[in-house]
Design an enzyme around this catalytic site. Structure first.
Site, short mmCIF file in Angstrom:
data_model
loop_
_atom_site.label_atom_id
_atom_site.label_comp_id
_atom_site.label_asym_id
_atom_site.label_seq_id
_atom_site.Cartn_x
_atom_site.Cartn_y
_atom_site.Cartn_z
N LYS A 1 0.82 -1.22 0.00
CA LYS A 1 0.00 0.00 0.00
C LYS A 1 0.86 1.27 0.00
O LYS A 1 2.06 1.23 0.29
CB LYS A 1 -0.95 -0.05 1.20
CG LYS A 1 -1.92 -1.24 1.10
CD LYS A 1 -2.98 -1.16 2.18
CE LYS A 1 -3.96 -2.32 2.05
NZ LYS A 1 -5.07 -2.19 3.01
N PHE B 1 -15.52 3.99 6.66
CA PHE B 1 -14.15 4.33 6.29
C PHE B 1 -13.91 4.30 4.78
O PHE B 1 -12.78 4.49 4.33
CB PHE B 1 -13.16 3.40 7.00
CG PHE B 1 -13.36 1.93 6.75
CD1 PHE B 1 -12.88 1.33 5.60
CD2 PHE B 1 -14.04 1.14 7.68
CE1 PHE B 1 -13.06 -0.03 5.36
CE2 PHE B 1 -14.22 -0.22 7.45
CZ PHE B 1 -13.73 -0.81 6.29
N ARG C 1 -2.70 -14.71 4.19
CA ARG C 1 -3.33 -13.94 5.28
C ARG C 1 -2.64 -14.22 6.62
O ARG C 1 -2.53 -13.34 7.47
CB ARG C 1 -4.83 -14.22 5.33
CG ARG C 1 -5.54 -13.55 4.14
CD ARG C 1 -7.00 -13.89 4.05
NE ARG C 1 -7.81 -13.18 5.02
CZ ARG C 1 -8.22 -11.92 4.87
NH1 ARG C 1 -7.86 -11.22 3.81
NH2 ARG C 1 -8.99 -11.36 5.76
N THR D 1 -5.83 -7.34 10.25
CA THR D 1 -6.01 -6.02 9.61
C THR D 1 -5.39 -4.90 10.46
O THR D 1 -4.72 -4.01 9.95
CB THR D 1 -7.51 -5.73 9.40
OG1 THR D 1 -8.06 -6.79 8.62
CG2 THR D 1 -7.74 -4.41 8.69
N ARG E 1 2.31 -7.19 8.75
CA ARG E 1 1.66 -6.00 9.31
C ARG E 1 2.22 -5.64 10.69
O ARG E 1 2.37 -4.46 11.00
CB ARG E 1 0.14 -6.20 9.35
CG ARG E 1 -0.49 -6.03 7.97
CD ARG E 1 -1.94 -6.43 7.98
NE ARG E 1 -2.63 -6.09 6.74
CZ ARG E 1 -3.74 -6.70 6.33
NH1 ARG E 1 -4.28 -7.67 7.06
NH2 ARG E 1 -4.32 -6.34 5.20
N ASN F 1 -2.23 -0.13 6.55
CA ASN F 1 -1.76 -1.40 7.11
C ASN F 1 -0.83 -2.17 6.17
O ASN F 1 -0.78 -3.39 6.19
CB ASN F 1 -2.95 -2.25 7.57
CG ASN F 1 -3.89 -2.63 6.45
OD1 ASN F 1 -3.70 -2.21 5.31
ND2 ASN F 1 -4.90 -3.42 6.75
N HIS G 1 -2.29 -5.52 1.29
CA HIS G 1 -3.60 -6.14 1.09
C HIS G 1 -3.39 -7.60 0.75
O HIS G 1 -2.40 -7.95 0.09
CB HIS G 1 -4.32 -5.45 -0.08
CG HIS G 1 -5.53 -6.20 -0.56
ND1 HIS G 1 -6.75 -6.12 0.06
CD2 HIS G 1 -5.68 -7.08 -1.60
CE1 HIS G 1 -7.60 -6.91 -0.57
NE2 HIS G 1 -6.99 -7.50 -1.57
P1 CMP Z 1 -7.58 -4.55 3.24
O1 CMP Z 1 -7.27 -5.91 3.73
O2 CMP Z 1 -6.87 -4.04 2.06
O3 CMP Z 1 -9.15 -4.45 2.95
C1 CMP Z 1 -9.97 -3.39 3.33
C2 CMP Z 1 -9.21 -2.25 3.92
O4 CMP Z 1 -9.99 -1.29 4.59
C3 CMP Z 1 -8.29 -2.78 5.01
O5 CMP Z 1 -7.26 -3.54 4.45
C4 CMP Z 1 -7.88 -1.49 5.70
O6 CMP Z 1 -6.85 -0.80 5.00
C5 CMP Z 1 -9.17 -0.68 5.58
N1 CMP Z 1 -9.91 -0.69 6.85
C6 CMP Z 1 -10.48 -1.74 7.43
N2 CMP Z 1 -11.08 -1.36 8.59
C7 CMP Z 1 -10.84 -0.03 8.72
C8 CMP Z 1 -11.18 0.94 9.68
N3 CMP Z 1 -11.90 0.61 10.77
N4 CMP Z 1 -10.80 2.21 9.48
C9 CMP Z 1 -10.10 2.52 8.38
N5 CMP Z 1 -9.73 1.65 7.41
C10 CMP Z 1 -10.09 0.39 7.59
#
Ligand code: CMP
Length: 139
Positions: A11, A59, A87, A93, A104, A114, A117
């Site tokens: 990212k 979000f 994963r 996450t 992560r 984070n 993905h």
């Molecule tokens: P990803 O696994 O790429 O898929 C969805 C993305 O949304 C996740 O990683 C985070 O980057 C983002 N995300 C998930 N939960 C939140 C949250 N509570 N606030 C902000 N971003 C979020």
């Protein structure tokens, strides 16, 4: 559906912080083979489409702005049990909840920013691969 392919993005904040090499190393050391890879800047429209599944989440706007804020590294990775194993390699996450040693836990700065993905199912992995790569870009 093949269960040996997953899709990943490094990212924007991780690319900007010069972490792409270290993160790719961690993927390879984790047993994944790179089948395709590109540096790419997503438009807001592309980021919005990629994350359309999260459209109703509070979000979503922040996520689209962030994912289109700078270049990402998109990749197709191959390994047996790729989706689940990847994963596990990247961790939860929220980096505060990610197991020690995961990508992560080592490199992410927040739940939103984070670092990486990883696809959440074989079906979505194929959709995400097709979103970013044409067949002739995959080795
Ligand atoms: P990803 O696994 O790429 O898929 C969805 C993305 O949304 C996740 O990683 C985070 O980057 C983002 N995300 C998930 N939960 C939140 C949250 N509570 N606030 C902000 N971003 C979020």
């Amino acid at each position: 559906m093949a269960n040996n392919i997953t899709f990943t993005m490094i990212k924007p904040e991780a690319v900007a912080n010069g972490l792409s090499g270290k993160i790719i190393d961690a993927m390879i050391e984790g047993g994944f083979k790179v089948k395709a890879m590109k540096l790419k800047k997503l438009s807001k429209e592309e980021a919005g489409e990629f994350y359309a599944v999260h459209k109703e989440r509070p979000f979503y706007g922040e996520l689209v702005d962030y994912m289109s804020s700078g270049p990402i590294v998109a990749a197709v990775l191959e390994k047996d049990n790729a989706v689940a194993d990847f994963r596990a390699l990247i961790g939860a996450t929220d980096p505060a909840e990610a197991a020690e040693g995961t990508i992560r836990a080592r490199y992410a700065t927040s739940k939103a920013e984070n670092a990486v993905h990883g696809s959440d199912s074989d079906e979505n992995a194929q959709i995400e691969v097709d979103f970013h790569f044409s067949a002739d870009e995959i080795i």
